[in-house]
Design an enzyme around this catalytic site. Structure first.
Site, PDB file in Angstrom:
ATOM      1  N   LEU A 160      31.214 -18.278   4.600  1.00 57.29           N
ATOM      2  CA  LEU A 160      32.471 -18.467   5.315  1.00 57.29           C
ATOM      3  C   LEU A 160      32.218 -18.901   6.745  1.00 57.29           C
ATOM      4  O   LEU A 160      31.131 -18.711   7.287  1.00 57.29           O
ATOM      5  CB  LEU A 160      33.286 -17.174   5.296  1.00 57.29           C
ATOM      6  CG  LEU A 160      33.705 -16.681   3.913  1.00 57.29           C
ATOM      7  CD1 LEU A 160      34.453 -15.364   4.022  1.00 57.29           C
ATOM      8  CD2 LEU A 160      34.561 -17.722   3.204  1.00 57.29           C
ATOM      9  N   CYS A 161      33.255 -19.460   7.355  1.00 57.00           N
ATOM     10  CA  CYS A 161      33.236 -19.913   8.738  1.00 57.00           C
ATOM     11  C   CYS A 161      32.673 -18.803   9.635  1.00 57.00           C
ATOM     12  O   CYS A 161      33.047 -17.642   9.468  1.00 57.00           O
ATOM     13  CB  CYS A 161      34.664 -20.249   9.142  1.00 57.00           C
ATOM     14  SG  CYS A 161      34.870 -20.738  10.851  1.00 57.00           S
ATOM     15  N   PRO A 162      31.754 -19.117  10.502  1.00 60.26           N
ATOM     16  CA  PRO A 162      31.239 -20.417  10.929  1.00 60.26           C
ATOM     17  C   PRO A 162      29.905 -20.788  10.278  1.00 60.26           C
ATOM     18  O   PRO A 162      29.243 -21.716  10.728  1.00 60.26           O
ATOM     19  CB  PRO A 162      31.049 -20.220  12.426  1.00 60.26           C
ATOM     20  CG  PRO A 162      30.554 -18.809  12.534  1.00 60.26           C
ATOM     21  CD  PRO A 162      31.344 -18.067  11.451  1.00 60.26           C
TER      22      PRO A 162
END
Length: 77
Positions: A13-15
């Site tokens: 997941l981000c980042p």
């Protein structure tokens, strides 16, 4: 276009997808291409923004069966 490196960032997941791309691009020579595959929806915003900010060229962005694939050309050292 020849892909010098491939990254499978599915499940991250981000980042993390952008951080993985940035780290791998640092080790590539200018002009080399990196392909990264991710299933993180935020990457559709993050990856183009990262390329614009870092000065790399986003060559393609396309949907895949498992998420999204980006091809990035390193344009500077």
């Amino acid at each position: 276009m020849k892909i010098a490196e491939d990254i499978d960032a599915r499940g991250l997941l981000c980042p993390l997808p952008v951080l993985r791309a940035r780290k791998r691009l640092m080790s590539l020579a200018p002009g080399a291409c990196l392909r990264i595959v991710t299933d993180d929806a935020m990457a559709l915003i993050d990856m183009p923004h990262f390329c614009a900010e870092a000065g790399h060229e986003l060559l393609s962005s396309q949907d895949t069966d498992t998420g999204h694939a980006f091809v990035i050309r390193k344009t500077r050292d």
